[in-house]
Scaffold this motif. Structure first.
Motif, PDB file in Angstrom:
ATOM      1  N   ALA A  35       0.810  -1.219   0.000  1.00 21.34           N
ATOM      2  CA  ALA A  35       0.000   0.000   0.000  1.00 21.34           C
ATOM      3  C   ALA A  35       0.840   1.264   0.000  1.00 21.34           C
ATOM      4  CB  ALA A  35      -0.929   0.012   1.210  1.00 21.34           C
ATOM      5  N   VAL A  36       2.151   1.148   0.031  1.00 22.19           N
ATOM      6  CA  VAL A  36       3.015   2.326   0.022  1.00 22.19           C
ATOM      7  C   VAL A  36       2.883   3.038  -1.325  1.00 22.19           C
ATOM      8  CG1 VAL A  36       5.420   3.108   0.090  1.00 22.19           C
ATOM      9  CG2 VAL A  36       4.633   1.357   1.698  1.00 22.19           C
ATOM     10  N   PHE A  37       2.851   4.362  -1.290  1.00 23.96           N
ATOM     11  CA  PHE A  37       2.732   5.168  -2.505  1.00 23.96           C
ATOM     12  C   PHE A  37       3.957   4.969  -3.400  1.00 23.96           C
ATOM     13  CE2 PHE A  37       0.352   7.401   0.806  1.00 23.96           C
ATOM     14  CZ  PHE A  37      -0.858   7.616   0.171  1.00 23.96           C
ATOM     15  N   PHE A  38       3.720   5.044  -4.720  1.00 21.95           N
ATOM     16  CA  PHE A  38       4.839   4.930  -5.654  1.00 21.95           C
ATOM     17  C   PHE A  38       4.514   5.658  -6.958  1.00 21.95           C
ATOM     18  CE2 PHE A  38       7.357   3.170  -9.051  1.00 21.95           C
ATOM     19  CZ  PHE A  38       8.612   3.110  -8.490  1.00 21.95           C
ATOM     20  N   GLY A  39       5.509   6.341  -7.503  1.00 23.39           N
ATOM     21  CA  GLY A  39       5.425   6.869  -8.854  1.00 23.39           C
ATOM     22  C   GLY A  39       4.513   8.054  -9.055  1.00 23.39           C
ATOM     23  N   GLY A  40       4.113   8.725  -7.993  1.00 23.81           N
ATOM     24  CA  GLY A  40       3.306   9.930  -8.125  1.00 23.81           C
ATOM     25  C   GLY A  40       1.821   9.719  -7.969  1.00 23.81           C
ATOM     26  N   LYS A  41       1.266   8.625  -8.524  1.00 22.55           N
ATOM     27  CA  LYS A  41      -0.178   8.423  -8.470  1.00 22.55           C
ATOM     28  C   LYS A  41      -0.566   7.049  -7.953  1.00 22.55           C
ATOM     29  CE  LYS A  41      -2.708  10.163 -11.706  1.00 22.55           C
ATOM     30  NZ  LYS A  41      -3.380  10.457 -12.991  1.00 22.55           N
ATOM     31  N   SER A  42       0.381   6.132  -7.890  1.00 28.15           N
ATOM     32  CA  SER A  42       0.040   4.732  -7.665  1.00 28.15           C
ATOM     33  C   SER A  42       0.410   4.260  -6.268  1.00 28.15           C
ATOM     34  CB  SER A  42       0.760   3.849  -8.699  1.00 28.15           C
ATOM     35  OG  SER A  42       0.487   4.273 -10.012  1.00 28.15           O
ATOM     36  N   ARG A  43       0.007   3.025  -5.977  1.00 23.97           N
ATOM     37  CA  ARG A  43       0.517   2.249  -4.847  1.00 23.97           C
ATOM     38  C   ARG A  43       1.322   1.090  -5.439  1.00 23.97           C
ATOM     39  NH1 ARG A  43      -2.035   3.760   0.353  1.00 23.97           N
ATOM     40  NH2 ARG A  43      -3.592   5.340  -0.203  1.00 23.97           N
ATOM     41  N   ILE A  44       2.208   0.522  -4.647  1.00 23.96           N
ATOM     42  CA  ILE A  44       3.068  -0.546  -5.164  1.00 23.96           C
ATOM     43  C   ILE A  44       2.241  -1.692  -5.739  1.00 23.96           C
ATOM     44  CG2 ILE A  44       4.769  -2.295  -4.512  1.00 23.96           C
ATOM     45  CD1 ILE A  44       5.929  -0.288  -2.513  1.00 23.96           C
ATOM     46  N   ILE A  45       1.143  -2.064  -5.067  1.00 26.13           N
ATOM     47  CA  ILE A  45       0.346  -3.209  -5.514  1.00 26.13           C
ATOM     48  C   ILE A  45      -0.270  -2.988  -6.880  1.00 26.13           C
ATOM     49  CG2 ILE A  45      -1.835  -2.464  -4.469  1.00 26.13           C
ATOM     50  CD1 ILE A  45      -2.284  -5.432  -3.739  1.00 26.13           C
ATOM     51  N   ASP A  46      -0.418  -1.745  -7.311  1.00 29.44           N
ATOM     52  CA  ASP A  46      -1.059  -1.465  -8.591  1.00 29.44           C
ATOM     53  C   ASP A  46      -0.316  -2.089  -9.765  1.00 29.44           C
ATOM     54  OD1 ASP A  46      -3.190   0.031  -7.575  1.00 29.44           O
ATOM     55  OD2 ASP A  46      -1.986   1.857  -7.503  1.00 29.44           O
ATOM     56  N   PHE A  47       0.990  -2.335  -9.623  1.00 28.12           N
ATOM     57  CA  PHE A  47       1.751  -2.890 -10.737  1.00 28.12           C
ATOM     58  C   PHE A  47       1.387  -4.353 -10.968  1.00 28.12           C
ATOM     59  CE2 PHE A  47       3.904   0.982  -9.895  1.00 28.12           C
ATOM     60  CZ  PHE A  47       4.434   1.376 -11.110  1.00 28.12           C
ATOM     61  N   ALA A  48       1.331  -5.157  -9.920  1.00 29.05           N
ATOM     62  CA  ALA A  48       0.922  -6.556 -10.089  1.00 29.05           C
ATOM     63  C   ALA A  48      -0.522  -6.642 -10.584  1.00 29.05           C
ATOM     64  CB  ALA A  48       1.086  -7.315  -8.775  1.00 29.05           C
ATOM     65  N   LEU A  49      -1.408  -5.828 -10.012  1.00 30.81           N
ATOM     66  CA  LEU A  49      -2.809  -5.858 -10.420  1.00 30.81           C
ATOM     67  C   LEU A  49      -2.978  -5.391 -11.864  1.00 30.81           C
ATOM     68  CD1 LEU A  49      -4.545  -4.427  -7.208  1.00 30.81           C
ATOM     69  CD2 LEU A  49      -4.412  -6.819  -7.936  1.00 30.81           C
ATOM     70  N   SER A  50      -2.259  -4.347 -12.248  1.00 30.48           N
ATOM     71  CA  SER A  50      -2.355  -3.843 -13.621  1.00 30.48           C
ATOM     72  C   SER A  50      -1.804  -4.853 -14.611  1.00 30.48           C
ATOM     73  CB  SER A  50      -1.594  -2.517 -13.748  1.00 30.48           C
ATOM     74  OG  SER A  50      -2.204  -1.506 -12.967  1.00 30.48           O
ATOM     75  N   ASN A  51      -0.714  -5.528 -14.241  1.00 33.44           N
ATOM     76  CA  ASN A  51      -0.176  -6.571 -15.118  1.00 33.44           C
ATOM     77  C   ASN A  51      -1.215  -7.664 -15.360  1.00 33.44           C
ATOM     78  OD1 ASN A  51       2.350  -5.373 -15.400  1.00 33.44           O
ATOM     79  ND2 ASN A  51       3.202  -6.429 -13.624  1.00 33.44           N
ATOM     80  N   ALA A  52      -1.909  -8.064 -14.283  1.00 35.17           N
ATOM     81  CA  ALA A  52      -2.939  -9.091 -14.424  1.00 35.17           C
ATOM     82  C   ALA A  52      -4.074  -8.609 -15.328  1.00 35.17           C
ATOM     83  CB  ALA A  52      -3.476  -9.487 -13.052  1.00 35.17           C
TER      84      ALA A  52
END
Length: 418
Positions: A35-52
């Motif tokens: 849940a840590v913020f990353f990249g200006g708009k996202s959370r870390i988990i968003d990358f795995a979820l977006s990949n899926a």
């Protein structure tokens, strides 16, 4: 881009997002690492979820445990667009003592075991196990296809790393056909990958199973009192010894632009790694392309006004160079250089910000001078505060990393005046 998404449509992604991320220190005092913020708009988990999601997988489960409120709220706000009538869904699976009284998730494998009934209710043929705390872009369909074609019991996502750095990771020893013949956790002498003595194959914590194979393995593991109920420590080594485990090289499924040099994957588990991965995005041609509209990073989209830059006087000019500045920010006569500002950051006149990652709602006071820092959400930096120019003083007041990056929280600021 692969067009046939049949395998993805018959797959469930199970995201392990319960980790504390203690190496991120105070950043995970009130939130889990994913849940840590990353990249200006996202959370870390968003990358795995977006990949899926981008890979065509529409059935996802997220297992949560440690301080999960921020993560669960983010999932509700940003990932609530799945529709059951389209055979889609995102289940949030908190550790809830489903197996026995006092029995939380004991390990990564146990987190899946406790939700076997939910997995089986999806009726999917394949299960993709993902870690929710890494930064990368990957087309999982490619990995699924390799799993089917090789008739593997498990396919393990692997990334090439310099051999001298592999001693801190789980390393795969593979034969010329990609079959894993040995799995070594943090070896003193890491095995080299075939054809390149300078590199090793390290596990990414990504696994593909047939659903019935995984369920049988988990049920057997649950009865083993000597098991730590972990994929990396128990399930995968057992399959290497008694089944068919295949390595999938990340470079074969990495989603990258034509200008990127190498597959980009980062474990942002330390303050230094987190700071660097965020600042990587400020490069002229960043290794991780977040501007790729064909593979977007989905997230909760907050409604914000445009960023605003004001004042145009000598030494009081609102400007930003080689930086990412999000909506709602006001750069009021401040100089921003090689930094990343999340939404609603306010930089007051005569302040200077260089190589700083400022999370949402940070206020940087008049005349403050900051360099090489990570600022937690909602911190009010006092006027004239100087950080990043005196290592000894910084170490006394803030959390200073091995590489000289200062983590600043509101409590640390409050302690300056007590």
């Amino acid at each position: 881009m692969i067009k046939d998404r049949h395998l993805s449509a018959n797959t469930m992604a199970f995201v392990l997002a319960g980790g504390r991320g203690s190496r991120l220190k105070e950043l995970t005092d009130i939130r889990a690492k994913p849940a840590v913020f990353f990249g200006g708009k996202s959370r870390i988990i968003d990358f795995a979820l977006s990949n899926a999601l981008n890979s065509g997988i529409r059935r996802i489960g997220v297992a949560t445990q440690y301080k999960a409120h921020s993560l669960i709220r983010h999932l509700h706000q940003g990932w609530n667009f799945f529709r059951a009538e389209r055979n889609e869904g995102l289940d949030i699976l908190p550790a809830s003592q489903r197996a026995a009284e006092g029995h939380w998730y004991l390990g990564t494998a146990d987190a899946v075991t406790q939700n076997i009934d939910i997995i089986e209710s999806y009726g999917v043929e394949y299960i993709l196990i993902l870690a929710g705390d890494h930064i990368y872009k990957q087309d999982y369909q490619v990995m699924l296809e390799q799993h089917v074609e090789s008739d593997a019991d498990v396919t393990v996502g692997c990334i090439e790393v310099p051999r001298e750095e592999a001693h801190a990771l789980g390393v795969m020893n593979v034969d010329d056909h990609g079959r894993i013949i040995d799995f070594v956790e943090k070896p003193e002498s890491p095995p080299a990958m075939p054809g390149d003595e300078s590199k090793s194959l390290a596990s990414m914590g990504i696994y593909v199973f047939k659903t019935n194979t995984l369920v049988a393995l988990l049920q057997e593991d649950a009865l083993n009192k000597d098991s730590s109920h972990d994929f990396g420590s128990d399930i995968i080594p057992a399959l290497v010894n008694s089944g068919k485990a295949i390595a999938h090289n990340f470079q074969n499924s990495c989603v990258s632009s034509d200008n990127t040099k190498a597959p980009y994957w980062r474990d942002v588990g330390t303050i230094d790694a987190f700071w660097q991965a965020n600042l990587d995005l400020t490069e002229f041609v960043p290794e991780l392309d977040i501007y790729d509209r064909q593979w977007p990073i989905w997230t909760y989209q907050e409604i914000t006004p445009p960023a605003k830059f004001i004042h145009d006087e000598e030494n009081r000019r609102g400007s930003a160079l080689s930086s990412l500045v999000c909506g709602g920010c006001i750069i009021s006569g401040a100089r921003i250089n090689r930094s990343l500002l999340f939404p609603h950051v306010y930089c007051h006149s005569y302040s200077s910000v260089k190589k700083v990652v400022a999370m949402p709602e940070v206020s940087i006071g008049r005349g403050a001078k900051l360099k090489n820092a990570v600022i937690d959400r909602g911190v009010n930096i006092p006027s004239e505060l100087v950080v990043g120019y005196d290592a000894e003083l910084d170490g006394k007041r803030f959390r200073r990393s091995e590489n000289g990056v200062c983590l600043i929280t509101q409590k640390m600021i409050d302690d300056l005046t007590t």
